[in-house]
Design a protein around this motif. Sequence first.
Motif, short mmCIF file in Angstrom:
data_model
loop_
_atom_site.label_atom_id
_atom_site.label_comp_id
_atom_site.label_asym_id
_atom_site.label_seq_id
_atom_site.Cartn_x
_atom_site.Cartn_y
_atom_site.Cartn_z
N LEU A 45 45.05 -10.03 38.60
CA LEU A 45 44.19 -9.09 39.61
C LEU A 45 44.68 -9.50 41.01
O LEU A 45 43.99 -9.04 42.10
CB LEU A 45 42.74 -9.07 39.25
CG LEU A 45 42.29 -8.85 37.83
CD1 LEU A 45 40.79 -8.84 37.51
CD2 LEU A 45 42.61 -7.38 37.56
N GLY A 46 45.31 -10.26 41.07
CA GLY A 46 46.04 -10.78 42.74
C GLY A 46 45.20 -11.78 43.29
O GLY A 46 45.31 -11.80 44.54
N HIS A 47 44.34 -12.65 42.54
CA HIS A 47 43.52 -13.65 43.35
C HIS A 47 43.70 -14.95 42.44
O HIS A 47 44.10 -15.23 41.56
CB HIS A 47 42.07 -13.41 43.10
CG HIS A 47 41.63 -11.84 43.50
ND1 HIS A 47 41.42 -11.56 44.71
CD2 HIS A 47 41.25 -10.88 42.77
CE1 HIS A 47 41.08 -10.43 44.96
NE2 HIS A 47 40.69 -9.85 43.59
N GLU A 207 38.81 -5.69 38.83
CA GLU A 207 39.58 -4.58 38.33
C GLU A 207 39.75 -3.50 39.01
O GLU A 207 40.85 -2.84 39.28
CB GLU A 207 39.53 -4.64 36.80
CG GLU A 207 40.72 -4.04 36.25
CD GLU A 207 40.57 -2.49 36.08
OE1 GLU A 207 41.77 -1.74 36.09
OE2 GLU A 207 39.32 -1.79 36.41
N LYS A 210 40.99 -3.68 42.52
CA LYS A 210 42.63 -3.78 42.56
C LYS A 210 42.95 -2.56 42.43
O LYS A 210 43.92 -1.99 43.03
CB LYS A 210 42.98 -4.66 41.65
CG LYS A 210 44.54 -4.77 41.33
CD LYS A 210 45.15 -5.77 40.48
CE LYS A 210 46.35 -5.65 40.00
NZ LYS A 210 47.20 -5.94 41.36
N ARG A 211 42.50 -1.70 41.41
CA ARG A 211 43.12 -0.36 40.88
C ARG A 211 42.72 0.62 42.10
O ARG A 211 43.69 1.38 42.13
CB ARG A 211 42.41 -0.04 39.69
CG ARG A 211 42.76 1.39 39.06
CD ARG A 211 42.80 1.50 37.62
NE ARG A 211 41.19 0.95 37.10
CZ ARG A 211 40.16 1.59 37.35
NH1 ARG A 211 40.11 2.52 37.71
NH2 ARG A 211 39.13 0.82 36.68
#
Length: 354
Positions: A45-47, A207, A210-211
């Motif tokens: 999720l980019g973290h 989520e 992010k989306r």
Amino acid sequence: MTQPLHPNLARTYMLNILEKLLGTPSPSGYCAAIMKLIQAEAAKLGHALELTPKGNGMITIPGTKPDPREVIALTAHVDTLGAMVRAVKPSGTLRITPVGGYAMATVESEYCLVHTRDGRAYEGTVLTTKPSVHVYSDARDFKREEAHMEIRIDEPVKSKEDVLSLGIGVGDYVSWDPRTRVFPNGLIKSRHLDDKASVAALFTLLEWMKREGKAPERTVKIIISTYEEVGHGSSYIPPDITEMIAVDMGAIGDDLSATEYDVSICAKDSSGPYDYEMTSALIALAKREGLPHAVDVYPHYGSDASAALRGGSNIRAALIGPGVHASHSMERTHSDAVANTAALLAAYLFEPRA
């Protein structure tokens, strides 16, 4: 305001991550495997997940309008109830000591895993020392307490020496079979919904962010604690945090109002009342967003926010979470309660600050 997380978004993701969490053993203090899972999921999720010395995890989400005087933490715990081997008996059974607070009757006849220090796992069953009504006249009335419970290992052992030869010893962790079931009607029953359902709600929120490409104005720190069930999960938190929402299961029963379909908002627990303004804001947001919810007082309950306050943190704190029936036993909730918990957190984080 920014559009909040709709309860029907990301249900598939939410249930998938919840089942992964429930399927990974993690009694308090035995959380290395599940923290690897959390770390990998955060990375997707980019973290980045920062691990503290005692094993808690923290994800920092920089705010779009950061103010060092307003840093909010969301905390949920991934550790669960379990046990530890207290002694190996001459008969080849194991005496146990509980990890976390539960009634021994709730684990009688439960399947379990014994985790050795060298990485092996053996299945077993928790039984009383008088397990058969065909043999013991007082089997039905025999008191279910620690001294009367033991684990029968599913290995051909007949003595203490046989058990020790398997690598099993005092201090080995024991995890319970979660027996997870997810039904088409949305009901979820499993051990350890306290508090893996809340961790799933937090990741559902991540989520969605992010989306949808969304970020809150304030800096947010998500803390995943690993010792909540034994009282000190988030007893230490970074000093820049000014607000904390503990996301933990809502209790059901007696004079409490919450159901398995509700977001439970706790006004007071055994540690005392939660912050009036924060709690009031969460109630108002739940009403505005049309999220089924209940406000309750939990007389036999503490949270990661309680631990942070008792640890000396100078914070405001609140407590919400999905309603969970039969807590610390064979638990059940509904996917609506988990999704709506995420929705309420989104509404709170993205509400414009005055």
